[in-house]
Design an enzyme around this catalytic site. Structure first.
Site, short mmCIF file in Angstrom:
data_model
loop_
_atom_site.label_atom_id
_atom_site.label_comp_id
_atom_site.label_asym_id
_atom_site.label_seq_id
_atom_site.Cartn_x
_atom_site.Cartn_y
_atom_site.Cartn_z
N GLU A 80 0.97 -1.18 -0.20
CA GLU A 80 -0.36 -0.41 -0.27
C GLU A 80 0.90 1.47 0.08
O GLU A 80 2.02 1.52 0.79
CB GLU A 80 -0.63 -0.22 1.20
N ASP B 72 0.39 5.06 0.36
CA ASP B 72 -0.47 5.89 0.57
C ASP B 72 -0.31 7.73 0.46
O ASP B 72 1.02 8.02 1.12
CB ASP B 72 -1.35 6.20 2.32
N GLU C 238 -3.35 11.06 3.49
CA GLU C 238 -4.01 11.12 3.81
C GLU C 238 -5.01 12.18 4.27
O GLU C 238 -3.38 12.50 4.85
CB GLU C 238 -3.98 9.94 4.89
N HIS D 238 3.85 2.00 2.55
CA HIS D 238 3.54 0.58 3.23
C HIS D 238 4.08 -0.72 3.33
O HIS D 238 2.66 -1.89 2.31
CB HIS D 238 2.44 0.32 3.85
#
Ligand SMILES: *[C@@H]1O[C@H](CO)[C@@H](O)[C@H](O)[C@H]1NC(C)=O
Ligand SMILES: *[C@@H]1O[C@H](CO)[C@@H](O)[C@H](O)[C@H]1NC(C)=O
Ligand SMILES: *[C@@H]1O[C@H](CO)[C@@H](O)[C@H](O)[C@H]1NC(C)=O
Length: 470
Positions: free
Chosen positions: A219, A221, A224, A235
């Site tokens: 993942e 990101d 956010e 991640h």
């Protein structure tokens, strides 16, 4: 379920015909994806518009009996009688299309709005908290391959208070959503979600998750954020586990407490452009990911970075993730291709303190309580628009040097490529459609994807809204 009647009676009759059963698409609500054009850019050719759309996640949908309207889900899982196993569940149940406006999702031109709360038929505001994915014209997820490339979009976070999270990120989901004999809708119905928190879900890669396994995947990101705080965080995952906390970058947490917020350097009371570059050690799209660089554009100007020299995550700064392959491992996933995911959510257990409170942001530890958000900010919503990706330096127009050069002091005048009237060509083409794969959709009202099937399959009509390759 507003529009039931003759159509749904006819549809119910069709649904019992001896087609392949599955959590195959039902017919009460047609699945019509909101169109969200995006752009792919190259340094030499400019930006080319693509016919992409958004699809709501599978878990948000009504799954019900083939012949009736009894729900096949119960207590957050499936009804064990109707769905003791995948094959039986597939015989008994269908999955429905959704009304996107009721689900909190609307698009207009190249802009996507996600709402946290929507007024229900009872007049109450309900938390809908949608999660949606970018779908390609073939009914599979659009796979973004961003190693050695950049991604840009405009965002309006002005209505997101402390405790809200408007998120745009990438997950390494299966391109088809795990489409199979029993789950013929697949990505076209939003199946196959995974992320680096290894969520235990009722469905895993499009199949009933009978042993309660977590589904981990890489993942990245990208953003956010709310109007008070923001972070970008890789991640990576390896060998069945993931770096759940991630080696992220949040300007407030790095000590730059007046950089991002309403009226600040990045003024979140108004829209701005977010550019994220995935720089490799050798400058190619197959090298090792060595640095992730972020910059912002507002009012046509590149904003100086918070950190002198650029807001970056480097391989050495990501050494905490070394047991999961570190930044290089994240880069390999970006090279294989990942699914673009959009969501808006809040957090009843931790009030999103990890993003915006304590050392992470200016919010108090309690003001992110969802019940307070609902009372004070029922209209909270995020708008993502003008999404484009491609060669580094190609997605945002500049008149004063390469925005990718990492200089934190340029005040180059920049313009998002798609809306620019510059000399760079922005063209619209209708890509030639590849033939659809076995089980995939090949027709139906509103369908814009392929109508031909790969050999030896042929396109069979199931109802007015759905034909598939069988
Ligand atoms: C649905 O109804 C049809 C026709 O009445 C019947 O043959 C079939 O067994 C039913 N299917 C289920 C899963 O109840
Ligand atoms: C997900 O499902 C697809 C289709 O069945 C399959 O090709 C793929 O390998 C699966 N992925 C994982 C991680 O299990
Ligand atoms: C994952 O496991 C394989 C096989 O044991 C090993 O070679 C590899 O280094 C591991 N990956 C990471 C990132 O630890």
């Amino acid at each position: 379920m507003g529009q039931k009647s003759l159509q749904s009676i006819a549809a119910a009759a069709l649904a019992v015909l001896p087609f392949v059963n599955g959590q195959q698409p039902g017919s009460s609500t047609p699945e019509v994806h909101p169109q969200l054009p995006t752009w792919k850019c190259t340094t030499s050719g400019g930006c080319v518009q693509q016919q992409t759309s958004v699809v709501l996640d599978w878990n948000y949908r009504w799954i019900h009996t083939v012949n009736g309207s009894t729900s096949c889900t119960a207590n957050g899982g499936v009804d064990k009688t109707l769905c003791p196993d995948e094959a039986t569940c597939a015989q008994n149940c269908v999955i429905e299309g959704v009304d996107y406006t009721s689900a909190g999702i609307t698009t207009s031109g190249s802009s996507l709005t996600l709402k946290q709360y929507v007024k229900g038929s009872n007049g109450q505001m309900n938390s809908v908290s949608p999660r949606a994915y970018l779908l390609g014209p073939d009914g599979n997820y659009e796979m973004l391959k961003l190693l050695g490339q950049e991604l840009s979009f405009d965002v309006d976070l002005s209505t997101l208070p402390c405790g809200e999270n408007g998120a745009l990120y990438l997950s390494e989901m299966d391109k088809t959503g795990g489409r199979n004999e029993y789950n013929t809708g697949g990505a076209n119905y939003g199946s196959g979600y995974c992320d680096a928190q290894c969520p235990v879900q009722t469905w895993m890669n499009g199949t009933l998750n009978t042993n309660g396994q977590g589904y981990c995947c890489n993942e990245m990101d990208i953003l956010e954020a709310n109007s008070r705080a923001n972070a970008f965080t890789p991640h990576p995952c390896a060998n069945g586990s993931c770096d759940k906390s991630g080696c992220g970058f949040n300007p407030y947490a790095r000590g730059y407490t007046s950089y991002y917020g309403p009226g600040m350097t990045v003024d979140t009371s108004r829209p701005f452009t977010v550019v994220t570059q995935f720089v490799t050690n050798d400058g190619t799209t197959s090298g090792s990911l060595s640095q992730i660089t972020r910059y912002y554009v507002q009012d046509g100007k590149k904003i100086p970075s918070a950190v002198s020299g650029g807001d970056t995550i480097t391989a050495s700064g990501c050494s905490s993730a070394s047991s999961w392959g570190g930044l290089a491992g994240m880069g390999q996933a970006l090279g294989r291709g990942m699914v673009l995911t959009f969501s808006i959510w809040n957090d009843a257990s931790g009030y999103m303190n990890w993003l915006d409170s304590g050392s992470n942001g200016p919010c108090s530890s309690t003001e992110g309580n969802p019940s307070d958000i609902l009372a004070k900010y029922p209209d909270t919503h995020v708008v993502f628009s003008n999404i484009r990706w491609g060669d580094i330096g190609s997605t945002v127009q500049t008149s004063g040097g390469n925005p990718g050069s990492g200089s934190s002091t340029t005040s180059a005048s920049t313009k998002p490529a798609p809306t620019s009237t510059s000399t760079r060509a922005t063209t619209t083409t209708k890509p030639s459609q590849p033939a659809q794969t076995h089980w995939g959709q090949c027709g139906g009202n509103g369908w814009q994807g392929p109508t031909q099937c790969q050999s030896p399959y042929t396109c069979k009509k199931q109802n007015d809204w759905y034909s598939q390759c069988l």
